[in-house]
Write a protein that holds these residues in place. Structure first.
Motif, PDB file in Angstrom:
ATOM      1  N   VAL A  17     -42.521 -54.133 -20.619  1.00 52.90           N
ATOM      2  CA  VAL A  17     -41.158 -54.674 -20.693  1.00 52.90           C
ATOM      3  C   VAL A  17     -40.159 -53.639 -20.182  1.00 52.90           C
ATOM      4  CG1 VAL A  17     -41.370 -56.572 -22.351  1.00 52.90           C
ATOM      5  CG2 VAL A  17     -41.166 -54.251 -23.210  1.00 52.90           C
ATOM      6  N   ALA A  19     -36.813 -54.800 -19.026  1.00 52.27           N
ATOM      7  CA  ALA A  19     -35.645 -55.636 -18.729  1.00 52.27           C
ATOM      8  C   ALA A  19     -34.418 -55.267 -19.552  1.00 52.27           C
ATOM      9  CB  ALA A  19     -35.994 -57.113 -18.931  1.00 52.27           C
ATOM     10  N   LYS A  31     -32.473 -47.036 -18.224  1.00 48.03           N
ATOM     11  CA  LYS A  31     -33.322 -45.830 -18.391  1.00 48.03           C
ATOM     12  C   LYS A  31     -34.696 -45.963 -17.760  1.00 48.03           C
ATOM     13  CE  LYS A  31     -34.246 -47.391 -23.111  1.00 48.03           C
ATOM     14  NZ  LYS A  31     -34.065 -47.087 -24.523  1.00 48.03           N
ATOM     15  N   SER A  96     -38.046 -61.030 -23.492  1.00 43.28           N
ATOM     16  CA  SER A  96     -38.735 -60.462 -22.332  1.00 43.28           C
ATOM     17  C   SER A  96     -40.246 -60.492 -22.522  1.00 43.28           C
ATOM     18  CB  SER A  96     -38.261 -59.026 -22.079  1.00 43.28           C
ATOM     19  OG  SER A  96     -36.884 -59.026 -21.764  1.00 43.28           O
ATOM     20  N   LYS A 219     -39.777 -42.888 -27.093  1.00 43.75           N
ATOM     21  CA  LYS A 219     -39.018 -43.843 -26.264  1.00 43.75           C
ATOM     22  C   LYS A 219     -37.753 -43.170 -25.749  1.00 43.75           C
ATOM     23  CE  LYS A 219     -36.845 -47.270 -28.162  1.00 43.75           C
ATOM     24  NZ  LYS A 219     -36.602 -48.504 -28.926  1.00 43.75           N
TER      25      LYS A 219
HETATM   26  O1  C5P Z   1     -33.673 -51.137 -25.991  1.00 43.36           O
HETATM   27  P1  C5P Z   1     -34.983 -50.527 -26.350  1.00 43.36           P
HETATM   28  O2  C5P Z   1     -35.070 -49.086 -26.012  1.00 43.36           O
HETATM   29  O3  C5P Z   1     -35.438 -50.800 -27.736  1.00 43.36           O
HETATM   30  O4  C5P Z   1     -36.036 -51.285 -25.409  1.00 43.36           O
HETATM   31  C1  C5P Z   1     -37.431 -51.056 -25.482  1.00 43.36           C
HETATM   32  C2  C5P Z   1     -38.073 -51.610 -24.215  1.00 43.36           C
HETATM   33  O5  C5P Z   1     -37.846 -53.009 -24.141  1.00 43.36           O
HETATM   34  C3  C5P Z   1     -37.485 -50.992 -22.932  1.00 43.36           C
HETATM   35  O6  C5P Z   1     -38.530 -50.654 -22.046  1.00 43.36           O
HETATM   36  C4  C5P Z   1     -36.581 -52.088 -22.405  1.00 43.36           C
HETATM   37  O7  C5P Z   1     -36.452 -52.100 -20.989  1.00 43.36           O
HETATM   38  C5  C5P Z   1     -37.293 -53.352 -22.887  1.00 43.36           C
HETATM   39  N1  C5P Z   1     -36.374 -54.501 -23.059  1.00 43.36           N
HETATM   40  C6  C5P Z   1     -36.602 -55.649 -22.312  1.00 43.36           C
HETATM   41  N2  C5P Z   1     -35.728 -56.698 -22.422  1.00 43.36           N
HETATM   42  C7  C5P Z   1     -34.660 -56.638 -23.229  1.00 43.36           C
HETATM   43  C8  C5P Z   1     -34.426 -55.472 -24.000  1.00 43.36           C
HETATM   44  C9  C5P Z   1     -35.315 -54.411 -23.894  1.00 43.36           C
HETATM   45  O8  C5P Z   1     -37.574 -55.712 -21.545  1.00 43.36           O
HETATM   46  N3  C5P Z   1     -33.824 -57.678 -23.283  1.00 43.36           N
END
Ligand code: C5P
Length: 236
Positions: A17, A19, A31, A96, A219
């Motif tokens: 993931v 997104a 990031k 996602s 992370k």
């Molecule tokens: O925001 P956070 O650091 O918790 O996200 C964890 C992972 O989930 C990241 O790799 C981020 O790109 C992904 N993500 C995603 N879709 C979202 C939010 C987060 O794929 N809407």
């Protein structure tokens, strides 16, 4: 990228993931696309899945606005044999993962869900959690918590938790495909949003096995984390 038309028996698929918009990371670039040793974070993450023998296929989930860029600027230059598709993600991480799940073929038996923003995961750790997922149906990488953790309300401590039973969970988290589908259907029906996939499976009262990982698989959250990841991935 491999030809999606060339179907083969797939046992374990990874959903990466990527997104998110990464609010705390700041800047224009999410990031997972920030440069780490001159390459996007996502590339480092994908390399570990590419080299892990337990992973048969990789699906990447990115924000709609990044679809073309990921295909043209990242995948066109890297020879990833296992990446079968890049699909658009949703508003929340759970959306996602759900989009990634919907894109998998029916022949998938196990799914490993991983945050693109954890580029320091090691292929060996991915193997260990996949093997546990296959053995127990549900498994997650995690590290024991060393600090004492307290529950706090309005800046006042309400409770000191028993550290001996606390673990910080990471990804990959690996599940039997049917179980994860069932967990996502139940969450959707109940309008439940949780922060990891394990929690959705826990709602079904299914035991999720802990597989000890290491603190390097952190992370990326703030810009300074790029330096820490570089010191792990590009030592010396
Ligand atoms: O925001 P956070 O650091 O918790 O996200 C964890 C992972 O989930 C990241 O790799 C981020 O790109 C992904 N993500 C995603 N879709 C979202 C939010 C987060 O794929 N809407």
């Amino acid at each position: 990228m491999s030809n999606p038309g060339s179907l083969r028996a797939v046992s374990t698929s990874a959903i990466i993931v990527a997104a998110g918009q990464g609010q705390r990371f700041g800047g224009e670039t999410p990031k997972q696309f920030a440069l780490l040793g001159g390459k996007p974070v996502l590339v480092w993450t994908l390399r570990q899945f590419e080299t892990c023998p337990e992973i048969d296929e990789v699906v990447i989930v990115v924000h709609q606005d990044w679809l073309q860029q990921v295909k043209a600027d990242i995948l066109a230059h890297e020879q990833f044999q296992k990446v079968s598709r890049v699909v658009p993600g949703g508003v929340e991480r759970q959306d996602s993962v759900s989009a990634g799940l919907s894109s998998l073929s029916a022949s998938v038996e196990y799914v490993a869900v991983h945050d693109a923003a954890r580029p320091c995961v090691r292929a060996e750790a991915i193997s260990r959690v996949v093997l546990a997922g296959r053995a127990y149906g549900a498994a997650t990488l995690a590290v024991a918590i060393n600090d004492t953790v307290k529950r706090v309300r309005e800046q006042v401590v309400c409770e000191t938790l028993d550290r001996s039973s606390l673990w910080a969970v990471q990804t990959p988290q690996v599940f039997k495909y049917d179980l994860l589908i069932q967990a996502y259907r139940a969450a959707s029906k109940d309008h439940v949003y949780l922060t990891d996939d394990s929690a959705l499976v826990e709602r079904l009262d299914y035991p999720v096995r802990i597989v000890e990982g290491d603190s390097d698989n952190f992370k990326l959250t703030v810009p300074g984390d790029i330096k820490r990841a570089e010191s792990i991935l590009i030592p010396g």
